[in-house]
Design a protein around this motif. Sequence first.
Motif, PDB file in Angstrom:
ATOM      1  N   ILE A  11       0.842  -1.208   0.000  1.00  0.00           N
ATOM      2  CA  ILE A  11       0.000   0.000   0.000  1.00  0.00           C
ATOM      3  C   ILE A  11       0.869   1.248   0.000  1.00  0.00           C
ATOM      4  N   MET A  12       1.902   1.256   0.833  1.00  0.00           N
ATOM      5  CA  MET A  12       2.793   2.420   0.919  1.00  0.00           C
ATOM      6  C   MET A  12       3.498   2.668  -0.419  1.00  0.00           C
ATOM      7  N   VAL A  13       4.023   1.615  -1.020  1.00  0.00           N
ATOM      8  CA  VAL A  13       4.723   1.727  -2.293  1.00  0.00           C
ATOM      9  C   VAL A  13       3.760   2.199  -3.388  1.00  0.00           C
ATOM     10  N   ALA A  14       2.561   1.654  -3.419  1.00  0.00           N
ATOM     11  CA  ALA A  14       1.589   2.007  -4.458  1.00  0.00           C
ATOM     12  C   ALA A  14       1.199   3.480  -4.392  1.00  0.00           C
ATOM     13  N   ARG A  15       1.241   4.057  -3.217  1.00  0.00           N
ATOM     14  CA  ARG A  15       0.904   5.489  -3.082  1.00  0.00           C
ATOM     15  C   ARG A  15       1.853   6.383  -3.872  1.00  0.00           C
ATOM     16  N   ALA A  16       3.052   5.901  -4.135  1.00  0.00           N
ATOM     17  CA  ALA A  16       4.019   6.677  -4.916  1.00  0.00           C
ATOM     18  C   ALA A  16       3.629   6.732  -6.391  1.00  0.00           C
ATOM     19  N   GLY A  17       2.739   5.861  -6.817  1.00  0.00           N
ATOM     20  CA  GLY A  17       2.206   5.889  -8.176  1.00  0.00           C
ATOM     21  C   GLY A  17       3.222   5.593  -9.257  1.00  0.00           C
ATOM     22  N   ASP A  18       3.013   6.214 -10.411  1.00  0.00           N
ATOM     23  CA  ASP A  18       3.833   5.945 -11.590  1.00  0.00           C
ATOM     24  C   ASP A  18       5.319   6.188 -11.373  1.00  0.00           C
ATOM     25  N   ALA A  19       5.662   7.090 -10.466  1.00  0.00           N
ATOM     26  CA  ALA A  19       7.071   7.389 -10.246  1.00  0.00           C
ATOM     27  C   ALA A  19       7.844   6.155  -9.791  1.00  0.00           C
ATOM     28  N   ILE A  20       7.202   5.298  -9.039  1.00  0.00           N
ATOM     29  CA  ILE A  20       7.891   4.116  -8.505  1.00  0.00           C
ATOM     30  C   ILE A  20       7.667   2.866  -9.361  1.00  0.00           C
ATOM     31  N   ALA A  21       6.706   2.917 -10.267  1.00  0.00           N
ATOM     32  CA  ALA A  21       6.369   1.738 -11.076  1.00  0.00           C
ATOM     33  C   ALA A  21       7.582   1.100 -11.752  1.00  0.00           C
ATOM     34  N   PRO A  22       8.491   1.863 -12.387  1.00  0.00           N
ATOM     35  CA  PRO A  22       9.644   1.213 -13.038  1.00  0.00           C
ATOM     36  C   PRO A  22      10.538   0.446 -12.060  1.00  0.00           C
ATOM     37  N   LEU A  23      10.542   0.854 -10.813  1.00  0.00           N
ATOM     38  CA  LEU A  23      11.365   0.178  -9.805  1.00  0.00           C
ATOM     39  C   LEU A  23      10.753  -1.151  -9.360  1.00  0.00           C
ATOM     40  N   LEU A  24       9.513  -1.393  -9.755  1.00  0.00           N
ATOM     41  CA  LEU A  24       8.828  -2.641  -9.404  1.00  0.00           C
ATOM     42  C   LEU A  24       8.942  -3.688 -10.507  1.00  0.00           C
ATOM     43  N   ALA A  25       9.742  -3.414 -11.517  1.00  0.00           N
ATOM     44  CA  ALA A  25       9.925  -4.342 -12.634  1.00  0.00           C
ATOM     45  C   ALA A  25      10.559  -5.648 -12.141  1.00  0.00           C
ATOM     46  N   PRO A  26      10.347  -6.747 -12.893  1.00  0.00           N
ATOM     47  CA  PRO A  26      10.902  -8.038 -12.485  1.00  0.00           C
ATOM     48  C   PRO A  26      12.423  -7.978 -12.298  1.00  0.00           C
ATOM     49  N   LYS A  27      12.881  -8.616 -11.240  1.00  0.00           N
ATOM     50  CA  LYS A  27      14.317  -8.706 -10.964  1.00  0.00           C
ATOM     51  C   LYS A  27      14.656 -10.180 -10.721  1.00  0.00           C
ATOM     52  N   PRO A  28      15.772 -10.653 -11.255  1.00  0.00           N
ATOM     53  CA  PRO A  28      16.109 -12.080 -11.132  1.00  0.00           C
ATOM     54  C   PRO A  28      16.336 -12.540  -9.693  1.00  0.00           C
ATOM     55  N   ASN A  29      16.659 -11.616  -8.800  1.00  0.00           N
ATOM     56  CA  ASN A  29      16.935 -12.013  -7.417  1.00  0.00           C
ATOM     57  C   ASN A  29      15.689 -11.997  -6.520  1.00  0.00           C
ATOM     58  N   TYR A  30      14.530 -11.597  -7.060  1.00  0.00           N
ATOM     59  CA  TYR A  30      13.309 -11.579  -6.254  1.00  0.00           C
ATOM     60  C   TYR A  30      12.771 -12.996  -6.066  1.00  0.00           C
ATOM     61  N   SER A  31      12.328 -13.270  -4.859  1.00  0.00           N
ATOM     62  CA  SER A  31      11.663 -14.548  -4.579  1.00  0.00           C
ATOM     63  C   SER A  31      10.252 -14.517  -5.171  1.00  0.00           C
ATOM     64  N   GLN A  32       9.576 -15.655  -5.131  1.00  0.00           N
ATOM     65  CA  GLN A  32       8.199 -15.689  -5.625  1.00  0.00           C
ATOM     66  C   GLN A  32       7.318 -14.759  -4.794  1.00  0.00           C
ATOM     67  N   ARG A  33       7.500 -14.731  -3.485  1.00  0.00           N
ATOM     68  CA  ARG A  33       6.711 -13.852  -2.602  1.00  0.00           C
ATOM     69  C   ARG A  33       6.970 -12.386  -2.936  1.00  0.00           C
ATOM     70  N   GLU A  34       8.234 -12.006  -3.115  1.00  0.00           N
ATOM     71  CA  GLU A  34       8.568 -10.620  -3.456  1.00  0.00           C
ATOM     72  C   GLU A  34       7.984 -10.244  -4.812  1.00  0.00           C
ATOM     73  N   THR A  35       8.039 -11.170  -5.749  1.00  0.00           N
ATOM     74  CA  THR A  35       7.467 -10.946  -7.075  1.00  0.00           C
ATOM     75  C   THR A  35       5.957 -10.722  -6.966  1.00  0.00           C
ATOM     76  N   ALA A  36       5.275 -11.540  -6.180  1.00  0.00           N
ATOM     77  CA  ALA A  36       3.824 -11.404  -5.991  1.00  0.00           C
ATOM     78  C   ALA A  36       3.489 -10.050  -5.368  1.00  0.00           C
ATOM     79  N   LEU A  37       4.275  -9.603  -4.410  1.00  0.00           N
ATOM     80  CA  LEU A  37       4.022  -8.309  -3.765  1.00  0.00           C
ATOM     81  C   LEU A  37       4.248  -7.146  -4.732  1.00  0.00           C
ATOM     82  N   CYS A  38       5.225  -7.269  -5.613  1.00  0.00           N
ATOM     83  CA  CYS A  38       5.432  -6.240  -6.642  1.00  0.00           C
ATOM     84  C   CYS A  38       4.232  -6.174  -7.582  1.00  0.00           C
TER      85      CYS A  38
END
Length: 138
Positions: free
Chosen positions: A18-45
Amino acid sequence: MLKQAEALLPPKDDDEVIMVARAGDAIAPLLAPKPNYSQRETALCIQALAKIGSSAAMEILADYAKDTRYELSRELGKAWDAFDRDAYAHKVLFDSNKVYVPTLVSSEGFEHLKYINELTIEKLSLKDFGSSVLVMPN
């Protein structure tokens, strides 16, 4: 400022989503898939991008749909109703062979799902069956 935000990513729990989503489009590119993210982290993104709900967020979700490291149909299906259903099906779910829908409220967008061979619908809530005929491609 975005460098500082990047230190907070990926979100660790629902409150951070919820906190991250409040930042809107500015933060969206930082939520892109990353190879080191776990399945849980990926789901939260994916959840954060769904809460952002913009076209930029949908573009990033399309990248997640191509990610084969994890089974993401559940998270991507939950995100569907946060966007224009037709556009989301065409952009994000188009190549999916497995689609999860928590609550089916509309058949809109299903015509774009050409490769689907597994569909999970938890709850059917179509209001007008006469105008919402669900036809799956062969």
